[in-house]
Design an enzyme around this catalytic site. Structure first.
Site, PDB file in Angstrom:
ATOM      1  N   MET A 197     -33.599 -11.043  19.218  1.00 21.72           N
ATOM      2  CA  MET A 197     -32.766 -12.173  19.621  1.00 21.72           C
ATOM      3  C   MET A 197     -31.666 -11.680  20.559  1.00 21.72           C
ATOM      4  SD  MET A 197     -34.036 -14.887  18.246  1.00 21.72           S
ATOM      5  CE  MET A 197     -32.698 -15.962  18.807  1.00 21.72           C
TER       6      MET A 197
ATOM      7  N   GLY B  51     -29.881 -20.515  16.735  1.00 21.25           N
ATOM      8  CA  GLY B  51     -29.418 -21.809  16.277  1.00 21.25           C
ATOM      9  C   GLY B  51     -29.305 -22.862  17.360  1.00 21.25           C
TER      10      GLY B  51
ATOM     11  N   GLY C  47     -30.014 -23.748  21.788  1.00 17.41           N
ATOM     12  CA  GLY C  47     -30.508 -23.369  23.097  1.00 17.41           C
ATOM     13  C   GLY C  47     -29.384 -23.361  24.119  1.00 17.41           C
ATOM     14  N   GLY C  48     -29.661 -22.815  25.285  1.00 19.63           N
ATOM     15  CA  GLY C  48     -28.714 -22.863  26.391  1.00 19.63           C
ATOM     16  C   GLY C  48     -27.614 -21.829  26.358  1.00 19.63           C
TER      17      GLY C  48
ATOM     18  N   MET D 279     -36.629 -19.772  11.546  1.00 20.85           N
ATOM     19  CA  MET D 279     -35.221 -19.467  11.329  1.00 20.85           C
ATOM     20  C   MET D 279     -34.779 -20.191  10.062  1.00 20.85           C
ATOM     21  SD  MET D 279     -33.869 -19.567  15.272  1.00 20.85           S
ATOM     22  CE  MET D 279     -35.257 -20.512  15.919  1.00 20.85           C
TER      23      MET D 279
ATOM     24  N   GLY E 276     -31.458 -16.880  26.354  1.00 19.23           N
ATOM     25  CA  GLY E 276     -30.716 -16.775  27.598  1.00 19.23           C
ATOM     26  C   GLY E 276     -31.439 -16.110  28.738  1.00 19.23           C
TER      27      GLY E 276
ATOM     28  N   ASP F  61     -39.562 -23.147  17.624  1.00 19.69           N
ATOM     29  CA  ASP F  61     -38.346 -22.775  16.907  1.00 19.69           C
ATOM     30  C   ASP F  61     -38.131 -23.713  15.720  1.00 19.69           C
ATOM     31  OD1 ASP F  61     -37.173 -20.567  18.487  1.00 19.69           O
ATOM     32  OD2 ASP F  61     -37.162 -22.058  20.082  1.00 19.69           O
TER      33      ASP F  61
ATOM     34  N   ASP G 198     -35.864 -13.177  23.134  1.00 21.28           N
ATOM     35  CA  ASP G 198     -35.592 -14.613  23.042  1.00 21.28           C
ATOM     36  C   ASP G 198     -34.097 -14.866  23.138  1.00 21.28           C
ATOM     37  OD1 ASP G 198     -35.390 -17.293  22.408  1.00 21.28           O
ATOM     38  OD2 ASP G 198     -36.256 -17.127  20.418  1.00 21.28           O
TER      39      ASP G 198
ATOM     40  N   HIS H 266     -41.536 -19.512  15.004  1.00 20.99           N
ATOM     41  CA  HIS H 266     -40.366 -18.662  14.756  1.00 20.99           C
ATOM     42  C   HIS H 266     -39.536 -19.361  13.675  1.00 20.99           C
ATOM     43  CE1 HIS H 266     -36.299 -17.052  16.530  1.00 20.99           C
ATOM     44  NE2 HIS H 266     -36.563 -16.548  15.337  1.00 20.99           N
TER      45      HIS H 266
ATOM     46  N   MET I  29     -35.923 -24.543  12.452  1.00 21.06           N
ATOM     47  CA  MET I  29     -34.597 -24.274  11.903  1.00 21.06           C
ATOM     48  C   MET I  29     -34.345 -25.159  10.694  1.00 21.06           C
ATOM     49  SD  MET I  29     -32.416 -24.073  15.447  1.00 21.06           S
ATOM     50  CE  MET I  29     -33.100 -23.306  16.924  1.00 21.06           C
TER      51      MET I  29
ATOM     52  N   SER J 299     -40.005 -21.994  25.111  1.00 27.14           N
ATOM     53  CA  SER J 299     -39.404 -22.413  23.854  1.00 27.14           C
ATOM     54  C   SER J 299     -39.450 -23.931  23.785  1.00 27.14           C
ATOM     55  CB  SER J 299     -37.954 -21.934  23.765  1.00 27.14           C
ATOM     56  OG  SER J 299     -37.335 -22.467  22.624  1.00 27.14           O
TER      57      SER J 299
ATOM     58  N   GLY K 245     -36.373 -21.003  27.383  1.00 26.47           N
ATOM     59  CA  GLY K 245     -36.196 -22.415  27.060  1.00 26.47           C
ATOM     60  C   GLY K 245     -35.530 -23.202  28.162  1.00 26.47           C
ATOM     61  N   SER K 246     -34.206 -23.249  28.156  1.00 27.29           N
ATOM     62  CA  SER K 246     -33.474 -24.114  29.083  1.00 27.29           C
ATOM     63  C   SER K 246     -33.634 -23.688  30.541  1.00 27.29           C
ATOM     64  CB  SER K 246     -31.987 -24.147  28.713  1.00 27.29           C
ATOM     65  OG  SER K 246     -31.429 -22.848  28.686  1.00 27.29           O
TER      66      SER K 246
ATOM     67  N   HIS L 284     -43.761 -21.187  22.024  1.00 25.13           N
ATOM     68  CA  HIS L 284     -42.822 -20.720  21.001  1.00 25.13           C
ATOM     69  C   HIS L 284     -42.208 -21.923  20.289  1.00 25.13           C
ATOM     70  CE1 HIS L 284     -40.287 -17.510  19.338  1.00 25.13           C
ATOM     71  NE2 HIS L 284     -39.280 -18.369  19.392  1.00 25.13           N
TER      72      HIS L 284
END
Length: 224
Positions: free
Chosen positions: A137, A142, A144-145, A68, A177, A35, A175, A66, A37, A8, A197-198, A33
């Site tokens: 999801m 909205g 990350g982390g 959003m 966590g 994101d 997607d 993606h 927004m 991500s 991601g994170s 990926h």
């Protein structure tokens, strides 16, 4: 189907985007990926087609957008022009989801449908045959982390069963966590494209994290 790790890019260091892309590509990553927004559908604003178009010259990876955003149809042409290979829209954000998917496919791009945690699979069941990718999801979109909502593995399993039953062609993407501790649960449920991601982008540890995740995936694919 071989499992895909899709970093991500929201979690990458924006000061070194080109370097961050080259780093993951050198580790064998083939799908990035992106994101996007809008600050309306989700309470955050990220990047648009401009930066993506500039980064397109840096990499031959699949660029997976993606979106959003509310009513994405009007901006899809800009992302196609920017060079993305796939566009995923939220079922909850489209007034005419069938038409939006057809728009993406008419551009020759992979068309994906994303589902928020509270949205059931039944909401999109009439048009599953149109989708190239279904994104589940496992966090509320909205930010990350966030910690993964592990009950979303049941939704992944349901999509896997429907695909087998009806011979659908969509890929199942998860997607939110996902990390080295819980990734196996997503694989067991039937996800084959993992947006991370994170748990992947960490200063000085990104390559190490990719390799660690790849080892877990390889062991699952060999031994179940």
């Amino acid at each position: 189907m071989k499992t895909i790790i899709a970093p991500s890019f929201l979690s990458a260091d924006a000061r070194y985007w080109a370097d961050e892309i080259r780093l993951v590509e050198q580790e064998g990553i083939r799908c990035l990926h992106l994101d996007v927004m809008d600050g309306h559908f989700v309470p955050n604003i990220t990047f648009g087609p401009g930066p993506i178009k500039m980064l397109r010259s840096v990499s031959a990876m699949e660029f997976d957008a993606h979106l959003m955003v509310l009513e994405p149809s009007s901006i899809i042409p800009a992302f196609v022009d920017a060079g993305v290979d796939a566009v995923t829209v939220h079922a909850e954000a489209c007034r005419h989801l069938h038409r939006t998917l057809q728009q993406i496919k008419d551009y020759g791009k992979k068309a994906g449908i994303a589902l928020n945690p509270a949205t059931p699979v039944s909401f999109i069941e009439p048009i599953l045959d149109m989708a190239d990718r279904i994104l589940v999801m496992s966090v509320n979109p909205g930010y990350g982390g966030q910690k993964a909502i592990m009950s979303m593995t049941r939704k992944i399993a349901q999509l896997h069963q429907l695909r087998q039953k009806h011979n659908y062609a969509y890929e199942i993407q998860a997607d939110g966590g996902i990390n080295q501790t819980n990734v196996r649960a997503f694989l067991e449920a039937g996800a084959e494209n993992l947006v991370i991601g994170s748990a992947l982008y960490q200063p000085g540890k990104t390559a190490e994290n990719i390799r660690a995740l790849a080892r877990i995936i390889e062991d699952f694919e060999k031994n179940g």
